[in-house]
Design a protein around this motif. Sequence first.
Motif, PDB file in Angstrom:
ATOM      1  N   ARG A  93       0.848  -1.186   0.000  1.00  0.00           N
ATOM      2  CA  ARG A  93       0.000   0.000   0.000  1.00  0.00           C
ATOM      3  C   ARG A  93       0.890   1.245   0.000  1.00  0.00           C
ATOM      4  NH1 ARG A  93      -5.372  -1.028   1.905  1.00  0.00           N
ATOM      5  NH2 ARG A  93      -5.510   1.104   2.689  1.00  0.00           N
ATOM      6  N   ALA A  94       0.401   2.304  -0.626  1.00  0.00           N
ATOM      7  CA  ALA A  94       1.156   3.548  -0.694  1.00  0.00           C
ATOM      8  C   ALA A  94       1.236   4.205   0.679  1.00  0.00           C
ATOM      9  CB  ALA A  94       0.518   4.497  -1.688  1.00  0.00           C
ATOM     10  N   LEU A  95       2.401   4.779   0.975  1.00  0.00           N
ATOM     11  CA  LEU A  95       2.612   5.519   2.219  1.00  0.00           C
ATOM     12  C   LEU A  95       2.876   7.001   1.971  1.00  0.00           C
ATOM     13  CD1 LEU A  95       4.978   3.140   4.226  1.00  0.00           C
ATOM     14  CD2 LEU A  95       2.611   3.691   4.773  1.00  0.00           C
ATOM     15  N   TYR A  96       3.387   7.296   0.791  1.00  0.00           N
ATOM     16  CA  TYR A  96       3.850   8.671   0.515  1.00  0.00           C
ATOM     17  C   TYR A  96       3.868   8.882  -0.989  1.00  0.00           C
ATOM     18  CZ  TYR A  96       7.496  12.335  -0.059  1.00  0.00           C
ATOM     19  OH  TYR A  96       8.227  13.444  -0.409  1.00  0.00           O
ATOM     20  N   THR A  97       3.453  10.050  -1.421  1.00  0.00           N
ATOM     21  CA  THR A  97       3.532  10.396  -2.837  1.00  0.00           C
ATOM     22  C   THR A  97       4.098  11.803  -2.983  1.00  0.00           C
ATOM     23  OG1 THR A  97       1.299  11.345  -2.978  1.00  0.00           O
ATOM     24  CG2 THR A  97       1.524   8.979  -3.386  1.00  0.00           C
ATOM     25  N   ALA A  98       4.710  12.060  -4.117  1.00  0.00           N
ATOM     26  CA  ALA A  98       5.244  13.388  -4.422  1.00  0.00           C
ATOM     27  C   ALA A  98       5.443  13.485  -5.921  1.00  0.00           C
ATOM     28  CB  ALA A  98       6.557  13.636  -3.684  1.00  0.00           C
ATOM     29  N   ARG A  99       5.604  14.696  -6.420  1.00  0.00           N
ATOM     30  CA  ARG A  99       5.850  14.923  -7.844  1.00  0.00           C
ATOM     31  C   ARG A  99       7.130  15.721  -8.018  1.00  0.00           C
ATOM     32  NH1 ARG A  99       1.221  18.062 -10.313  1.00  0.00           N
ATOM     33  NH2 ARG A  99       2.178  17.406 -12.274  1.00  0.00           N
ATOM     34  N   LEU A 100       7.658  15.659  -9.221  1.00  0.00           N
ATOM     35  CA  LEU A 100       8.816  16.466  -9.590  1.00  0.00           C
ATOM     36  C   LEU A 100       8.341  17.508 -10.590  1.00  0.00           C
ATOM     37  CD1 LEU A 100      11.969  16.620  -9.212  1.00  0.00           C
ATOM     38  CD2 LEU A 100      12.117  15.443 -11.424  1.00  0.00           C
ATOM     39  N   ILE A 101       8.439  18.771 -10.220  1.00  0.00           N
ATOM     40  CA  ILE A 101       8.020  19.869 -11.094  1.00  0.00           C
ATOM     41  C   ILE A 101       9.154  20.889 -11.158  1.00  0.00           C
ATOM     42  CG2 ILE A 101       6.352  21.719 -11.481  1.00  0.00           C
ATOM     43  CD1 ILE A 101       4.288  20.080  -9.986  1.00  0.00           C
ATOM     44  N   GLY A 103      12.179  20.317 -11.685  1.00  0.00           N
ATOM     45  CA  GLY A 103      13.366  19.787 -11.022  1.00  0.00           C
ATOM     46  C   GLY A 103      13.291  19.785  -9.512  1.00  0.00           C
ATOM     47  N   LYS A 104      12.143  20.226  -8.949  1.00  0.00           N
ATOM     48  CA  LYS A 104      12.005  20.301  -7.496  1.00  0.00           C
ATOM     49  C   LYS A 104      10.830  19.442  -7.027  1.00  0.00           C
ATOM     50  CE  LYS A 104      13.936  24.968  -7.189  1.00  0.00           C
ATOM     51  NZ  LYS A 104      13.719  26.361  -6.705  1.00  0.00           N
ATOM     52  N   LEU A 105      10.918  18.993  -5.786  1.00  0.00           N
ATOM     53  CA  LEU A 105       9.871  18.165  -5.206  1.00  0.00           C
ATOM     54  C   LEU A 105       8.633  19.016  -4.930  1.00  0.00           C
ATOM     55  CD1 LEU A 105       9.855  15.119  -4.385  1.00  0.00           C
ATOM     56  CD2 LEU A 105      10.088  15.897  -2.024  1.00  0.00           C
ATOM     57  N   ALA A 106       7.457  18.466  -5.269  1.00  0.00           N
ATOM     58  CA  ALA A 106       6.201  19.199  -5.065  1.00  0.00           C
ATOM     59  C   ALA A 106       5.102  18.223  -4.658  1.00  0.00           C
ATOM     60  CB  ALA A 106       5.806  19.934  -6.339  1.00  0.00           C
ATOM     61  N   ASP A 107       4.083  18.767  -4.025  1.00  0.00           N
ATOM     62  CA  ASP A 107       2.878  17.998  -3.663  1.00  0.00           C
ATOM     63  C   ASP A 107       3.205  16.756  -2.830  1.00  0.00           C
ATOM     64  OD1 ASP A 107       1.507  19.842  -5.238  1.00  0.00           O
ATOM     65  OD2 ASP A 107       1.616  18.575  -7.017  1.00  0.00           O
ATOM     66  N   ALA A 108       4.184  16.851  -1.958  1.00  0.00           N
ATOM     67  CA  ALA A 108       4.547  15.717  -1.111  1.00  0.00           C
ATOM     68  C   ALA A 108       3.461  15.473  -0.065  1.00  0.00           C
ATOM     69  CB  ALA A 108       5.883  15.967  -0.429  1.00  0.00           C
TER      70      ALA A 108
END
Length: 280
Positions: A93-101, A103-108
């Motif tokens: 099961r997922a514990l953590y999600t984030a995006r790369l926008i 070149g930087k981490l976003a929406d963690a």
Amino acid sequence: MRTVTALLAMALAAPAMAQIAPVETISAEDRAALDRTTERGRLLAAYDRVAWLGTDDVQKRLPDWRQKLGGWIVEGAAASPTLIFHDRSQPPRALYTARLIGGKLADATLVTGDAGILSPAQLHLIAARDSAAKAIGAARLLPCGPAFNSVVVPPTAPDSVTSVYFLSAQTKADDLPIGGHYRVDVAADGRAGAPYAFSKGCMTVPPPPKGQRGVGAVVSTLTAPLPNEAHSFVVEAYQRRLYVVVPRGGDRMFVLRPGMPTSLVPTTTARPEKAPKPAA
């Protein structure tokens, strides 16, 4: 473990290489293959970056991350991939999600409850990575450095292979790890193929001389007639220009630069006569 260094750092060589104006004299088939390789290298670099940034972030958010985290997968285009850290349960099961926008981490976000349920496609990526890892272990392949970083590339169609990459991490900041990268293609039924080595040994290019960041490195490859996605990956991930000499098919030299198509260096262009020519 063998370490071979090859820098285009000589005072006479650098200006000559800087003046190269690549001219396309390659076949349409090779051009298409190089474009696919470049695109894959950029995807690998983006996936690797979001996993790296997300690892630092999730460890701050989850004090007991060592006990909870089971691994990660990444989905989406190179421009904005999504990272998913999952737990050790079965099914995961997922514990953590984030995006790369940009070149930087976003929406963690830490994930809880039903939001952690993974789709069949996501579970397939996790299973493919685990199957590929067993193939790497069975072949007794080791990283050229402290560890492998794994990258799972989603299949392009339901019946296509899932490519899992095992990329040797840097041993020191600013080094360019050319050797020690592998790919395992996992079939739709979960069976892993034999690992493919992108080089024939460990090879690390050190940082360029101080004040000469733009100076490129030169390596040779013996495993294919064109530069491969591992070459493109290190160029994009570490933002270094790389010249790849391919002895097969006429001793051609290609130049890879961050954010640009791979180009063939004209044979009429002067090349540094005394630059070492490492075996890949």
